[in-house]
Design an enzyme around this catalytic site. Structure first.
Site, short mmCIF file in Angstrom:
data_model
loop_
_atom_site.label_atom_id
_atom_site.label_comp_id
_atom_site.label_asym_id
_atom_site.label_seq_id
_atom_site.Cartn_x
_atom_site.Cartn_y
_atom_site.Cartn_z
CG ASP A 49 -25.21 -33.65 -40.90
OD1 ASP A 49 -25.49 -32.95 -40.09
OD2 ASP A 49 -24.53 -33.21 -41.87
CE1 TYR A 54 -24.17 -30.14 -47.30
CE2 TYR A 54 -25.27 -32.24 -46.05
CZ TYR A 54 -24.42 -31.00 -46.43
OH TYR A 54 -23.40 -30.76 -45.16
CB ALA A 209 -8.72 -36.13 -45.28
CD GLU A 294 -14.70 -53.28 -44.49
OE1 GLU A 294 -13.55 -53.10 -43.60
OE2 GLU A 294 -15.44 -54.49 -44.31
#
Length: 336
Positions: A49, A54, A209, A294
């Site tokens: 994405d 950006y 977050a 991870e």
């Protein structure tokens, strides 16, 4: 890697989508960005994405270079249109027919592909008739430049209206890309029920977050050196709203819960959003390849109801739930 259908379509995407907001073209060097994409491919991530805005188009260019040589049919590439790009002229933003048709051509050129799998309206445009926007998207699909259409940060009513017009035009609006995490649950009361009814899936951004749910930010302590909270290129602005002692204290309560289910706090956060059956994929970025490896360990994790209840209890009233906050993400004028 596990895969889920995107909305009521036959398109499957990976449960983890690699996203390059903030990082590519700005926060990390291009060679490291390429290493992160290679790590994502090695981990089985097939969905990528980005957006034209950006790093003012640079992120699309970096992603296109990083995916060069991959079998095009084996990956799903998503990009977006709405925010200003280029010289920020009077038609260089929004969802007008002019901006959409010009923007898709620029995105395809930078991404080095003939089509994107998903083309998304990055915000709702109050200055352009929705009929014009959806007709332009329909033309993009019929030209073979996008396979499916999605939206980002649209309200339930906006999604309903867009979906109805898309259906009339014979194209598929199959996705919504909202912010969603343990701390930010504003989509649960309105956007998710409407999406389920319409056959629209969520591809959620910021499931950790902005890094706060990793647990690395401690109450009463300066942010760690090199963390997003110290990034003056834009990362610090985004993460700053979470750096309150009440939030950080509550997040520390998640650390033992994560340990008990053999996950890191970040993996727990990603696994949590994937428990929602309306979520097709969680967007995860990375500034180092090892972060990718991870995060994918959250795939396939099933959290039992008792764990979900303990997470709610640990976070208590620091969770933001007000559905009206989605509407506040709709700019009241086209940005310039």
């Amino acid at each position: 890697m596990d895969f889920r259908y995107l909305g009521n379509s036959g398109l499957k995407i990976s449960e983890i989508t690699y996203g390059n907001w903030i990082t590519h073209g700005s926060q990390v060097e291009n060679d490291v960005a390429t290493q992160c994409v290679r790590a994502a491919l090695d981990a089985g991530i097939t969905s990528y994405d980005t957006a034209d805005v950006y790093a003012n188009t640079a992120a699309e260019t970096v992603l296109g270079e990083a995916l060069k040589g991959e079998r095009r049919e084996s990956v799903e590439i998503f990009t977006k249109v709405y925010w200003p790009t280029g010289p920020r002229g009077h038609n260089d933003s929004g969802l007008s027919r002019k901006h959409i048709l010009e923007s898709i051509n620029g995105s395809l050129r930078r991404l080095q592909t003939d089509y994107v799998d998903l083309y998304q309206a990055h915000r709702y445009d109050v200055e352009t008739p929705l009929e014009e926007t959806m007709q332009a998207f329909a033309d993009v699909v019929r030209q073979g430049k996008a396979l499916y259409i999605g939206v980002s940060e649209w309200t339930a009513d906006q999604i309903r209206a867009g979906h109805a017009l898309a259906k009339e035009l014979g194209i598929q609006l199959i996705s919504s890309q909202p912010q969603y995490s343990m701390l930010w649950r504003v989509i649960e009361d309105e956007v998710v029920p409407a999406s389920r009814e319409l056959g629209v899936s969520q591809i959620v951004w910021s499931p950790i977050a902005q890094g706060v749910l990793t647990g690395k930010y401690l109450p009463g302590t300066p942010p760690p050196a090199g963390s997003r909270a110290t990034d003056e290129k834009g990362g610090a602005d985004m993460v700053g709203r979470w750096l309150r002692d009440d939030v950080l204290t509550a997040v520390q309560g998640l650390v033992p819960i994560a340990a008990e289910v053999d996950l890191t706090p970040a993996q727990l956060a990603v696994a949590w959003v994937l428990q929602n059956d309306n979520v097709a994929s969680a967007i995860v970025g990375a500034s180092r390849p090892e972060q990718v490896h991870e995060n994918v360990k959250a795939v396939g994790v099933k959290l039992d109801p008792e764990v979900m209840s303990r997470i709610d209890a640990a976070l208590g009233d620091v969770v933001t739930r007000d559905p009206a906050l989605t509407a506040k993400n709709t700019p009241q004028a086209r940005p310039s």
